[in-house]
Every structure is written in C-alpha cells, then in structure tokens.
Design a protein around this motif. Structure first.
Motif, PDB file in Angstrom:
ATOM      1  N   ASN A  36     -15.631  29.297  -0.020  1.00  0.00           N
ATOM      2  CA  ASN A  36     -15.005  30.175  -0.999  1.00  0.00           C
ATOM      3  C   ASN A  36     -14.493  29.395  -2.219  1.00  0.00           C
ATOM      4  O   ASN A  36     -13.309  29.433  -2.554  1.00  0.00           O
ATOM      5  CB  ASN A  36     -13.836  30.926  -0.343  1.00  0.00           C
ATOM      6  N   ALA A  37     -15.410  28.688  -2.861  1.00  0.00           N
ATOM      7  CA  ALA A  37     -15.071  27.957  -4.093  1.00  0.00           C
ATOM      8  C   ALA A  37     -13.937  26.967  -3.876  1.00  0.00           C
ATOM      9  O   ALA A  37     -12.929  26.967  -4.590  1.00  0.00           O
ATOM     10  CB  ALA A  37     -14.729  28.929  -5.222  1.00  0.00           C
ATOM     11  N   GLU A  91     -22.661  20.826   1.264  1.00  0.00           N
ATOM     12  CA  GLU A  91     -23.999  20.692   0.683  1.00  0.00           C
ATOM     13  C   GLU A  91     -24.765  19.548   1.321  1.00  0.00           C
ATOM     14  O   GLU A  91     -25.983  19.631   1.524  1.00  0.00           O
ATOM     15  CB  GLU A  91     -23.891  20.462  -0.827  1.00  0.00           C
ATOM     16  N   TYR A  98     -13.476  34.777  -2.756  1.00  0.00           N
ATOM     17  CA  TYR A  98     -13.500  36.209  -2.496  1.00  0.00           C
ATOM     18  C   TYR A  98     -12.463  36.649  -1.466  1.00  0.00           C
ATOM     19  O   TYR A  98     -12.390  37.832  -1.137  1.00  0.00           O
ATOM     20  CB  TYR A  98     -14.892  36.631  -2.011  1.00  0.00           C
ATOM     21  N   ASP A 129     -16.930  21.948  -0.622  1.00  0.00           N
ATOM     22  CA  ASP A 129     -18.253  22.447  -0.985  1.00  0.00           C
ATOM     23  C   ASP A 129     -19.267  21.318  -1.068  1.00  0.00           C
ATOM     24  O   ASP A 129     -20.416  21.463  -0.601  1.00  0.00           O
ATOM     25  CB  ASP A 129     -18.192  23.227  -2.304  1.00  0.00           C
ATOM     26  N   LEU A 134     -22.585  28.978  -0.900  1.00  0.00           N
ATOM     27  CA  LEU A 134     -21.491  28.477  -1.730  1.00  0.00           C
ATOM     28  C   LEU A 134     -21.111  29.555  -2.734  1.00  0.00           C
ATOM     29  O   LEU A 134     -21.839  29.813  -3.698  1.00  0.00           O
ATOM     30  CB  LEU A 134     -21.910  27.196  -2.447  1.00  0.00           C
ATOM     31  N   ASN A 135     -20.001  30.219  -2.492  1.00  0.00           N
ATOM     32  CA  ASN A 135     -19.555  31.287  -3.392  1.00  0.00           C
ATOM     33  C   ASN A 135     -19.060  30.708  -4.711  1.00  0.00           C
ATOM     34  O   ASN A 135     -18.407  29.663  -4.734  1.00  0.00           O
ATOM     35  CB  ASN A 135     -18.446  32.105  -2.735  1.00  0.00           C
ATOM     36  N   ALA A 136     -19.330  31.417  -5.797  1.00  0.00           N
ATOM     37  CA  ALA A 136     -18.916  30.965  -7.118  1.00  0.00           C
ATOM     38  C   ALA A 136     -17.429  31.177  -7.358  1.00  0.00           C
ATOM     39  O   ALA A 136     -16.849  30.578  -8.260  1.00  0.00           O
ATOM     40  CB  ALA A 136     -19.720  31.696  -8.187  1.00  0.00           C
ATOM     41  N   GLU A 137     -16.795  32.029  -6.534  1.00  0.00           N
ATOM     42  CA  GLU A 137     -15.362  32.280  -6.650  1.00  0.00           C
ATOM     43  C   GLU A 137     -14.788  32.527  -5.257  1.00  0.00           C
ATOM     44  O   GLU A 137     -15.534  32.698  -4.290  1.00  0.00           O
ATOM     45  CB  GLU A 137     -15.078  33.480  -7.552  1.00  0.00           C
ATOM     46  N   GLU A 189      -7.733  33.070  -7.666  1.00  0.00           N
ATOM     47  CA  GLU A 189      -7.931  32.521  -9.007  1.00  0.00           C
ATOM     48  C   GLU A 189      -7.074  33.224 -10.050  1.00  0.00           C
ATOM     49  O   GLU A 189      -7.014  32.796 -11.191  1.00  0.00           O
ATOM     50  CB  GLU A 189      -9.412  32.643  -9.404  1.00  0.00           C
TER      51      GLU A 189
END
Length: 529
Positions: A280-281, A291, A315, A287, A310-313, A528
């Motif tokens: 979650n970012a 990877e 959530y 992250d 890999l979430n961009a934000e 965020e």
C-alpha cells in the motif's frame, strides 16, 4: 366466575401497540381483556390468544378471534400461521416459562418482517428483593416479584440479552418505578462505595418492571433490502478457483517484520497454493524489498506461485486486501498480516474446519490477540515458552473435535475465508478503512448463519499493529474513528434502529462498545490526506 387476577389490561402495553397493527398475538392472554380493548379500537384486527389455564378461556373465546388452550412449551409445532402477525404481546408471562428464550425463538417464524414485539417482565434486582436478600431471606408470595409460579428471574439487562439471543432487537424500553423512600438511591451509593457503577445500580434497584418494545432481527434471506445492506463489495468478481489456497499479505511500511513473515510462509506452501503480496505505497522501502523478493527465493519455490501488486497509493487495509483477493485463484483465501510468523501445517490446520459447509471463516490461536483466540486461554502459563515450541505443542491435540472452538469474533491478523462465500456475499467492507474490518466480516458471516471457528491446533505469532504504528498516534486515532463510524453506519442501516445491539451481543466482548455509544464523525479517507 371471573377472577380479577385474569381480567387485567396493562395500559403501558396498550399504549405501545401500533395503531396500524392488524394481526395481533397475545401470549398469555388470560381472560382476553387486553385483546377485547384492541379489537374495540379496530374491528379489522384479527386477535389471537394463547392461554394455559382452561378455566378462564371461555371468556377469552368470547372476546378474541382465535384462542389456543394449553402449555405453549408443549405445543410443537405451534399451530399458528407463519410470517403472519405484525404485533406480538408477552405481558407478564415469560417469567412463568421453563425456557422463555426457546419459546421466543419458536414464535419468531410466525411474525412478519418488522413486526412489533411488546414484552413486560418483573425485575429481580428491585430494591425490595435486595433488602430481603441482605436479611438472608427469599420468600415466595402469591403475586408480585417473587410470585411462587415464577420459574425465571430477569434484570433489565439480562432480559434484553434474552431477547437478542432469541432473535429480537430492542427498539425501546420503559421502566416502571414506584416510590421507595430513597432505598434505590442508598443502594446506588453503596454500589459506588464498592467500586461499582452507582448510577446503574440505582436504576436497577428502582425498576419494578421493565417493558420492552422489540422487533425480529432481520432475516437477510427473506428480506432483499436487508441483504443489500449486509453484503460487502465486489460480489461475483472473484471468478472460479484454480488453486487450493491463496495467502494474501498486505504491507505498509513493514520492513521491520516482512522478511520474517515471508521466510516463514514459503516453506509451508504446497504445489496448489499461491502467495499474493500487496503493498500500500510504503515509504520505508518495503515496496523495493518486495519487488526483489521473487528472484531471491530458494530453488523449489516457483516464481509463478508469487504475485506482486504495488499500489500507487495507500488504499487502506480493507481495500488493499480486496485488491489481493481479486487477483487470487485459491478456493480458500487466507488474509495474513505482515507482522506474523507461521509454522508448517498452519494452512492445513486452517483448511480443516472449512470443510464443514456451515463454517464461513477460521482463525488460529495467537499471542497478541483478544478474545477466544488468545493462546493464554488454552495453555497453562508453564507451557507458554517460545513461539516455535507453542506452535508444535498445540499441533499434538488429540482429536478434531477438541481442536475447534466456535466463536463470535475472529481477529483479522490471520483469517481463512471461503472463496465461494466471499464471491456470493462480498469482500471486506471498504468503509472500514483500517480497523473494524474483522468485526464487520465476523458479524456479517454470522448474520448469514455461517459459523466462525478457532483452529485450536494452529498457532500464528503476531507482533500486533507493527505497520499501523507508523501512522503516528494522532493519525491512527483519526483512521480508527473513520473506520468505526463506517461500521456503526452499516449496523444502523441494517437494524434500522436507534438502539443498536451491544458489542457483547454482537461479538461476545466489549471491544466496540465505546464506538456504539458515541459514534465518531468520519474525518479522513486516506493515509495520504
């Protein structure tokens, strides 16, 4: 010959009967005077009565439309139309029954959805009884609180629990109090001096009888609007299974614990299992670690068995887990926190209870968890040694029956769920951004009549909230308040009542009581913001 004892009509009950009630059942109708008044108010009403004493039923038959004579506890099945009555009255009768909860449960199927239930019971905690007890006495009398024909005794709160367990939710209640010369106030002061809640004690001591207005707990299978209010998101989106089990691990700033967690999972995966990692970012390098993770594994672990998202934000927990579940292929989906550690056999141990079609979810024992899953409730202190030793020790349980425990709440650090059930009734509730998600899914599954089981032969170590702590105490409080409000809103929408069930009724503990009493306004939607 009429008997004044059977000719009464409780005005407090009469005042609570809805004006539009047309099909009314009076349990313990006596001579039928109450029903006669209700019939006089509207000739369209169909009034039924049930009465034990045959000598007075002749009068009841003349006043009511239908009368059943006999012991309601011996009437099996009850000779009543199903889903028919829009109002049921139990006035001063349930205390005379051997098993009032069972009778209430059997009567439920004869009520229409949303029916009004009115019950009046005496209070054994009244000051007059307490005074007797303090003098070493408990004297039965011909009538009153200690009527010699009373078989069950209730306090205001205990009867509310009885209604809930029988399938009813209280929507209103009213205490009948009598002048007591300051006795109840003195009892409240004494309770306070003993470290108890003085206000609660005073109220209980002052209450002579308690009247309850309730309604049947909704049945989602027969009430489509209630099913719509109950289910979660992404119904029908999972698709068919092609794997045995999917282990979904959601991370957020999890560098301190993720390596131990993943290294413990990999040796336990079978050829038909998969591992789905969702980040979650994270901002601490988790992250980047994930990877590189698949290419760094020992020979024998197929890279195709590991998915990376890999979430961009950020959530939140529920939506992050749902993203992982939507990518899964397992017949069983296990949600596992990144601050856990597992040992061989844990997957098989969680799958075993799920073979029962009545079981909807399974969780393990742990060292950092509340409720029935706490390891300290199942092993003596001298056996609580290292985590690894505990895990192997509890696997030696002698039989399947002794390794499973039914519960009302499974904590979400490790939760095994059936893919078919999730696909039919929805994934995690995304209004519960972080926290309360396990309360919601436990409540939802039990409301759908699935059982929740603790696998007592599986131990999963848990560091408890390691990722969550990185949000900071103030932010953490905001997010918990947001999630709690989401669950309170869902409960209020489902039960359509200003009086919600207590935390103890729903989950067998007080974990959510403060949120139910003082719902918190939602303030934020993302880490965020």
């Amino acid at each position: 010959m009429s008997n004044p004892y059977y000719e009464g009509a409780n005005e407090r009950i009469l005042d609570r009967v809805p004006g539009d009630a047309r099909k009314i059942l009076d349990v313990g109708c006596a001579a039928g005077r109450l029903g006669e008044i209700l019939k006089a108010q509207s000739a369209e009403r169909d009034i039924w009565g049930i009465e034990l004493v045959p000598e007075i039923t002749a009068q009841a038959k003349a006043r009511l439309d239908h009368i059943l004579v006999g012991d309601i506890e011996q009437m099996d099945p009850l000779p009543l139309p199903e889903r028919y009555f829009d109002c049921m009255i139990c006035g001063d009768v349930l205390e005379h029954l051997r098993d009032p909860e069972a009778v209430l449960r059997r009567l439920r199927k004869h009520l229409s959805p949303g029916a009004t239930v009115i019950a009046n019971v005496p209070n054994i905690a009244h000051w007059s009884v307490l005074v007797q007890l303090l003098q070493g006495q408990f004297n039965y009398v011909d009538k009153g609180l200690l009527d010699r024909t009373h078989l069950h005794f209730f306090t205001p709160s205990s009867f509310k629990d009885t209604l809930w367990e029988a399938g009813y939710i209280v929507t209103d209640e009213d205490a009948l109090t009598l002048p007591d010369g300051g006795a109840s106030k003195a009892i409240g002061q004494a309770a306070k001096a003993l470290g108890l809640n003085g206000a609660v004690a005073e109220h209980a001591a002052a209450t002579y009888q308690q009247l309850y207005v309730a309604k049947p707990v909704p049945d989602p299978y027969n009430e489509p609007e209630k099913m719509a209010a109950l289910v979660g998101p992404h119904i029908g989106k999972l698709g068919p299974a092609s794997k045995r089990c999917s282990v979904v691990v959601l991370t957020y700033n999890s560098m301190k614990t993720i390596e131990t967690c993943l290294n413990s999972i990999l040796p336990t995966l079978g050829p038909e299992d998969e591992l789905i990692l969702v980040d979650n970012a994270s901002q601490d390098g988790t992250d980047k670690y994930l990877e590189a993770f698949p290419s760094n594994q020992a020979i024998g672990i197929q890279k195709s068995a590991i998915q990376m998202i890999l979430n961009a934000e950020n959530y939140g927990f529920s939506k992050g887990c749902n993203i992982g579940m939507l990518a899964s292929r397992g017949e069983t989906i296990i949600l596992l926190n990144p601050d856990t550690e597992v040992w061989p056999g844990w997957i098989e141990g969680l799958l075993l209870p799920l073979s029962d079609p009545t079981v909807g979810a399974v969780g393990p024992l742990s060292d950092n968890v509340c409720g029935d899953q706490f390891i300290g409730l199942h092993l003596p202190p001298e056996r609580l040694t290292s985590r690894k030793e505990i895990a192997y020790l509890i696997r030696s349980q002698p039989s399947v029956s002794s390794t499973q425990l039914s519960t009302k709440l499974l904590i979400g650090f490790c939760l095994a769920l059936k893919r078919k059930v999730l696909d039919q009734f929805g994934l995690l509730e995304e209004k519960c951004y972080v926290g309360a998600d396990d309360l919601e899914i436990s409540w939802r599954l039990r409301t759908l009549r699935y059982r929740l089981m603790v696998a007592k032969h599986v131990f999963v170590a848990h560091a408890c909230g390691a990722s969550f702590e990185t949000a900071g105490s103030e932010r953490k409080g905001e997010l918990v308040a947001f999630s709690d409000a989401g669950l309170v809103d869902k409960l209020a929408n489902y039960y359509a009542s200003r009086n919600l069930p207590t935390s103890a009724m729903l989950w067998d503990n007080n974990i959510f009581e403060s949120a139910l009493k003082a719902p918190t306004r939602r303030r934020t939607t993302s880490l965020e913001s």
